[in-house]
Design a protein around this motif. Structure first.
Motif, PDB file in Angstrom:
ATOM      1  N   GLU A   5      -9.396 -17.781  -6.529  1.00  0.00           N
ATOM      2  CA  GLU A   5      -9.327 -19.079  -7.195  1.00  0.00           C
ATOM      3  C   GLU A   5     -10.456 -19.972  -6.670  1.00  0.00           C
ATOM      4  O   GLU A   5     -10.780 -19.926  -5.474  1.00  0.00           O
ATOM      5  N   PRO A   6     -11.044 -20.791  -7.520  1.00  0.00           N
ATOM      6  CA  PRO A   6     -12.090 -21.693  -7.026  1.00  0.00           C
ATOM      7  C   PRO A   6     -11.499 -22.781  -6.135  1.00  0.00           C
ATOM      8  O   PRO A   6     -10.330 -23.144  -6.265  1.00  0.00           O
ATOM      9  N   VAL A   7     -12.317 -23.262  -5.234  1.00  0.00           N
ATOM     10  CA  VAL A   7     -11.952 -24.367  -4.345  1.00  0.00           C
ATOM     11  C   VAL A   7     -12.753 -25.573  -4.801  1.00  0.00           C
ATOM     12  O   VAL A   7     -13.971 -25.480  -5.011  1.00  0.00           O
ATOM     13  N   MET A   8     -12.086 -26.699  -4.991  1.00  0.00           N
ATOM     14  CA  MET A   8     -12.805 -27.910  -5.382  1.00  0.00           C
ATOM     15  C   MET A   8     -13.513 -28.468  -4.147  1.00  0.00           C
ATOM     16  O   MET A   8     -12.904 -28.621  -3.084  1.00  0.00           O
ATOM     17  N   MET A   9     -14.809 -28.710  -4.307  1.00  0.00           N
ATOM     18  CA  MET A   9     -15.638 -29.207  -3.206  1.00  0.00           C
ATOM     19  C   MET A   9     -16.406 -30.436  -3.663  1.00  0.00           C
ATOM     20  O   MET A   9     -16.761 -30.556  -4.835  1.00  0.00           O
ATOM     21  N   MET A  31     -15.889 -24.250  -6.630  1.00  0.00           N
ATOM     22  CA  MET A  31     -16.743 -23.249  -5.990  1.00  0.00           C
ATOM     23  C   MET A  31     -15.910 -22.035  -5.603  1.00  0.00           C
ATOM     24  O   MET A  31     -14.790 -22.167  -5.127  1.00  0.00           O
ATOM     25  N   HIS A  32     -16.482 -20.860  -5.805  1.00  0.00           N
ATOM     26  CA  HIS A  32     -15.850 -19.613  -5.390  1.00  0.00           C
ATOM     27  C   HIS A  32     -16.406 -19.209  -4.031  1.00  0.00           C
ATOM     28  O   HIS A  32     -17.617 -19.293  -3.808  1.00  0.00           O
ATOM     29  N   PRO A  33     -15.548 -18.781  -3.104  1.00  0.00           N
ATOM     30  CA  PRO A  33     -16.039 -18.361  -1.791  1.00  0.00           C
ATOM     31  C   PRO A  33     -16.854 -17.071  -1.894  1.00  0.00           C
ATOM     32  O   PRO A  33     -16.594 -16.224  -2.744  1.00  0.00           O
ATOM     33  N   PRO A  37     -20.850 -15.241   5.247  1.00  0.00           N
ATOM     34  CA  PRO A  37     -21.223 -16.620   5.587  1.00  0.00           C
ATOM     35  C   PRO A  37     -22.628 -16.962   5.109  1.00  0.00           C
ATOM     36  O   PRO A  37     -23.463 -16.072   5.050  1.00  0.00           O
ATOM     37  N   PRO A  38     -22.925 -18.196   4.776  1.00  0.00           N
ATOM     38  CA  PRO A  38     -21.918 -19.259   4.692  1.00  0.00           C
ATOM     39  C   PRO A  38     -20.981 -18.999   3.522  1.00  0.00           C
ATOM     40  O   PRO A  38     -21.409 -18.523   2.471  1.00  0.00           O
ATOM     41  N   ILE A  39     -19.725 -19.298   3.733  1.00  0.00           N
ATOM     42  CA  ILE A  39     -18.701 -18.970   2.746  1.00  0.00           C
ATOM     43  C   ILE A  39     -18.962 -19.689   1.417  1.00  0.00           C
ATOM     44  O   ILE A  39     -18.792 -19.122   0.356  1.00  0.00           O
ATOM     45  N   PHE A  40     -19.387 -20.946   1.482  1.00  0.00           N
ATOM     46  CA  PHE A  40     -19.703 -21.690   0.264  1.00  0.00           C
ATOM     47  C   PHE A  40     -21.189 -22.024   0.268  1.00  0.00           C
ATOM     48  O   PHE A  40     -21.733 -22.465   1.277  1.00  0.00           O
ATOM     49  N   ARG A  41     -21.827 -21.802  -0.872  1.00  0.00           N
ATOM     50  CA  ARG A  41     -23.253 -22.092  -1.024  1.00  0.00           C
ATOM     51  C   ARG A  41     -23.453 -22.854  -2.321  1.00  0.00           C
ATOM     52  O   ARG A  41     -22.831 -22.530  -3.332  1.00  0.00           O
ATOM     53  N   LEU A  54     -21.193 -30.021   1.991  1.00  0.00           N
ATOM     54  CA  LEU A  54     -20.079 -29.554   1.173  1.00  0.00           C
ATOM     55  C   LEU A  54     -18.769 -29.861   1.884  1.00  0.00           C
ATOM     56  O   LEU A  54     -18.570 -29.463   3.027  1.00  0.00           O
ATOM     57  N   VAL A  55     -17.873 -30.562   1.202  1.00  0.00           N
ATOM     58  CA  VAL A  55     -16.607 -30.958   1.800  1.00  0.00           C
ATOM     59  C   VAL A  55     -15.472 -30.594   0.848  1.00  0.00           C
ATOM     60  O   VAL A  55     -15.522 -30.961  -0.344  1.00  0.00           O
ATOM     61  N   PRO A  56     -14.443 -29.869   1.327  1.00  0.00           N
ATOM     62  CA  PRO A  56     -13.300 -29.571   0.447  1.00  0.00           C
ATOM     63  C   PRO A  56     -12.608 -30.850   0.001  1.00  0.00           C
ATOM     64  O   PRO A  56     -12.518 -31.817   0.755  1.00  0.00           O
ATOM     65  N   VAL A  57     -12.110 -30.841  -1.219  1.00  0.00           N
ATOM     66  CA  VAL A  57     -11.407 -32.006  -1.764  1.00  0.00           C
ATOM     67  C   VAL A  57      -9.962 -31.958  -1.317  1.00  0.00           C
ATOM     68  O   VAL A  57      -9.342 -30.951  -1.249  1.00  0.00           O
TER      69      VAL A  57
END
Length: 57
Positions: A5-9, A31-33, A37-41, A54-57
């Protein structure tokens, strides 16, 4: 392969404002992990530079 599942960032471009018209603006994006690493780009669509704020919502 299972799709994650995507993570809102919150992504903020920190490129020099003289170079990027959206420097300092924050966008909320799904964003999809990544597997490694880095896990999110992310990359800025305006200036093409990597987004490191990048900061998770």
């Amino acid at each position: 392969m299972d799709e994650t599942e995507p993570v809102m960032m919150r992504a903020t471009c920190r490129t020099d404002p003289d170079v990027c018209p959206v420097s300092g603006q924050t966008f909320t994006v799904p964003m999809h992990p990544n597997a490694a690493p880095p896990i999110f780009r992310a990359q800025c669509d305006q200036c093409g530079q990597l987004v490191t704020d990048l900061v998770p919502v």
